[in-house]
Design a protein around this motif. Structure first.
Motif, PDB file in Angstrom:
ATOM      1  N   ALA A 190       1.050  -1.299   0.054  1.00  0.00           N
ATOM      2  CA  ALA A 190      -0.143  -0.012  -0.118  1.00  0.00           C
ATOM      3  C   ALA A 190       0.835   1.393  -0.113  1.00  0.00           C
ATOM      4  N   MET A 191       1.968   1.072   0.747  1.00  0.00           N
ATOM      5  CA  MET A 191       2.979   2.411   0.911  1.00  0.00           C
ATOM      6  C   MET A 191       3.555   2.642  -0.774  1.00  0.00           C
ATOM      7  N   LEU A 192       3.943   1.425  -1.213  1.00  0.00           N
ATOM      8  CA  LEU A 192       4.494   1.523  -2.448  1.00  0.00           C
ATOM      9  C   LEU A 192       3.747   2.070  -3.455  1.00  0.00           C
ATOM     10  N   ILE A 193       2.451   1.565  -3.648  1.00  0.00           N
ATOM     11  CA  ILE A 193       1.440   2.124  -4.588  1.00  0.00           C
ATOM     12  C   ILE A 193       1.220   3.620  -4.154  1.00  0.00           C
ATOM     13  N   SER A 194       1.071   4.028  -3.055  1.00  0.00           N
ATOM     14  CA  SER A 194       0.783   5.335  -2.542  1.00  0.00           C
ATOM     15  C   SER A 194       2.007   6.247  -3.060  1.00  0.00           C
ATOM     16  N   VAL A 195       3.308   5.737  -2.836  1.00  0.00           N
ATOM     17  CA  VAL A 195       4.520   6.740  -3.308  1.00  0.00           C
ATOM     18  C   VAL A 195       4.430   6.847  -4.728  1.00  0.00           C
ATOM     19  N   ILE A 196       4.154   5.706  -5.595  1.00  0.00           N
ATOM     20  CA  ILE A 196       4.341   5.835  -7.058  1.00  0.00           C
ATOM     21  C   ILE A 196       3.038   6.753  -7.440  1.00  0.00           C
ATOM     22  N   LEU A 197       1.855   6.471  -6.655  1.00  0.00           N
ATOM     23  CA  LEU A 197       0.916   7.461  -7.105  1.00  0.00           C
ATOM     24  C   LEU A 197       1.190   8.856  -6.899  1.00  0.00           C
ATOM     25  N   SER A 198       1.780   9.330  -5.812  1.00  0.00           N
ATOM     26  CA  SER A 198       2.070  10.672  -5.616  1.00  0.00           C
ATOM     27  C   SER A 198       2.912  11.049  -6.646  1.00  0.00           C
ATOM     28  N   TRP A 199       3.780  10.357  -7.486  1.00  0.00           N
ATOM     29  CA  TRP A 199       4.607  10.883  -8.397  1.00  0.00           C
ATOM     30  C   TRP A 199       3.960  11.144  -9.636  1.00  0.00           C
ATOM     31  N   VAL A 200       3.196   9.871 -10.025  1.00  0.00           N
ATOM     32  CA  VAL A 200       2.582   9.806 -11.184  1.00  0.00           C
ATOM     33  C   VAL A 200       1.031  10.495 -11.365  1.00  0.00           C
ATOM     34  N   ALA A 201       0.288  10.240 -10.458  1.00  0.00           N
ATOM     35  CA  ALA A 201      -1.020  10.764 -10.476  1.00  0.00           C
ATOM     36  C   ALA A 201      -1.450  11.325  -9.189  1.00  0.00           C
ATOM     37  N   PRO A 202      -0.654  12.398  -8.790  1.00  0.00           N
ATOM     38  CA  PRO A 202      -1.275  13.286  -7.256  1.00  0.00           C
ATOM     39  C   PRO A 202      -2.722  13.506  -7.556  1.00  0.00           C
ATOM     40  N   GLY A 203      -3.357  13.192  -6.486  1.00  0.00           N
ATOM     41  CA  GLY A 203      -4.790  13.835  -6.318  1.00  0.00           C
ATOM     42  C   GLY A 203      -5.864  12.892  -7.152  1.00  0.00           C
ATOM     43  N   ALA A 204      -5.231  11.548  -7.534  1.00  0.00           N
ATOM     44  CA  ALA A 204      -6.048  10.817  -8.550  1.00  0.00           C
ATOM     45  C   ALA A 204      -7.590  10.497  -7.961  1.00  0.00           C
ATOM     46  N   ASN A 205      -8.382  10.527  -8.674  1.00  0.00           N
ATOM     47  CA  ASN A 205      -9.937  10.050  -8.086  1.00  0.00           C
ATOM     48  C   ASN A 205     -10.454   8.598  -8.339  1.00  0.00           C
ATOM     49  N   HIS A 206      -9.491   7.816  -8.861  1.00  0.00           N
ATOM     50  CA  HIS A 206      -9.678   6.379  -8.846  1.00  0.00           C
ATOM     51  C   HIS A 206     -10.083   5.837  -7.562  1.00  0.00           C
ATOM     52  N   PRO A 207     -10.986   4.927  -7.608  1.00  0.00           N
ATOM     53  CA  PRO A 207     -11.552   4.173  -6.407  1.00  0.00           C
ATOM     54  C   PRO A 207     -10.094   3.439  -5.589  1.00  0.00           C
ATOM     55  N   GLY A 208      -9.270   2.744  -6.362  1.00  0.00           N
ATOM     56  CA  GLY A 208      -7.987   2.130  -5.870  1.00  0.00           C
ATOM     57  C   GLY A 208      -7.114   3.259  -5.120  1.00  0.00           C
ATOM     58  N   ALA A 209      -6.942   4.279  -5.933  1.00  0.00           N
ATOM     59  CA  ALA A 209      -6.168   5.476  -5.418  1.00  0.00           C
ATOM     60  C   ALA A 209      -6.542   6.040  -4.189  1.00  0.00           C
ATOM     61  N   MET A 210      -7.771   6.062  -4.115  1.00  0.00           N
ATOM     62  CA  MET A 210      -8.545   6.747  -2.873  1.00  0.00           C
ATOM     63  C   MET A 210      -8.448   5.807  -1.984  1.00  0.00           C
ATOM     64  N   LEU A 211      -8.705   4.626  -1.927  1.00  0.00           N
ATOM     65  CA  LEU A 211      -8.746   3.570  -0.796  1.00  0.00           C
ATOM     66  C   LEU A 211      -7.167   3.424  -0.419  1.00  0.00           C
ATOM     67  N   VAL A 212      -6.037   3.379  -1.273  1.00  0.00           N
ATOM     68  CA  VAL A 212      -4.788   3.291  -0.994  1.00  0.00           C
ATOM     69  C   VAL A 212      -4.404   4.688   0.099  1.00  0.00           C
ATOM     70  N   GLY A 213      -4.874   5.740  -0.374  1.00  0.00           N
ATOM     71  CA  GLY A 213      -4.548   6.828   0.183  1.00  0.00           C
ATOM     72  C   GLY A 213      -5.473   6.821   1.801  1.00  0.00           C
ATOM     73  N   GLN A 214      -6.443   6.451   1.866  1.00  0.00           N
ATOM     74  CA  GLN A 214      -7.120   6.133   2.912  1.00  0.00           C
ATOM     75  C   GLN A 214      -6.421   5.126   4.124  1.00  0.00           C
ATOM     76  N   ILE A 215      -5.925   4.077   3.348  1.00  0.00           N
ATOM     77  CA  ILE A 215      -5.270   3.046   4.360  1.00  0.00           C
ATOM     78  C   ILE A 215      -3.901   3.772   4.627  1.00  0.00           C
ATOM     79  N   THR A 216      -3.123   4.435   4.023  1.00  0.00           N
ATOM     80  CA  THR A 216      -1.930   4.633   4.393  1.00  0.00           C
ATOM     81  C   THR A 216      -1.953   5.946   5.134  1.00  0.00           C
TER      82      THR A 216
END
Length: 180
Positions: free
Chosen positions: A114-140
């Motif tokens: 979850a942390m790895l996905i969160s870090v990658i998303l912060s570089w590639v798609a910060p503030g993404a509205n995808h349900p997976g991205a939002m869930l990873v953000g809520q977990i981490t």
């Protein structure tokens, strides 16, 4: 410990379900959005066993003990199947140790990914509205917040993921002897 393809198949299937059960536990602990489609899938995949357990095992505060007991049961089943397939012997203390340490190992593994996905998303798609991205953000987010209380961001650079990764790796190294 995986010496045969059959043992590998059993551990992959059991660990996948354990991952889903632990994800349900983490979603409840972090108060993640349960209307998220991914959360709904996790709930549906685990409700068959969690709902009957809830009738017998009450929650303790925010901790869904039924999900925790199910996670321990899945890990115990995995250990028992591997020991049976190998024709080995394990004492009751050994079963308990492999069950608790293995469950903690997989919980740390869940947070690592979850942390790895969160870090990658912060570089590639910060503030993404995808349900997976939002869930990873809520977990981490609770983990980031706890670490940022100790190590605040330095000039816009957040070092908390580095320290969290180091802590997770250290703990996983300690528990790796009990991972099946």
């Amino acid at each position: 410990m995986n010496s045969s393809p059959f043992i590998m198949l059993v551990t992959v299937i059991c660990n996948l379900y354990l991952f889903i059960v632990l994800l349900r536990l983490v979603l409840q602990l972090t108060k993640a959005d349960f209307y998220n489609p991914i959360s709904q899938g996790v709930v549906k995949a685990t409700s068959l066993f969690v709902l009957p357990l809830r009738k017998v095992i009450p929650a303790i505060g925010r901790v869904d003990t039924a999900s925790l007991v199910l996670a321990f049961a899945v890990q115990l089943l995995t250990v028992a199947l591997v020991v049976f397939i190998k024709g080995a012997y394990l004492s009751p203390t050994g079963y308990a140790l492999y069950t608790v340490a293995g469950t903690l190992y997989h919980l740390l593994d869940l947070y690592f990914w979850a942390m790895l996905i969160s870090v990658i998303l912060s570089w590639v798609a910060p503030g993404a509205n995808h349900p997976g991205a939002m869930l990873v953000g809520q977990i981490t987010e609770p983990l980031y917040r706890a670490c940022q209380r100790v190590i605040p961001p330095l000039g816009g650079l957040d070092l908390s993921p580095i320290f969290i990764f180091l802590s997770i790796s250290f703990l996983k190294q300690i528990l790796s002897a009990y991972n099946i």
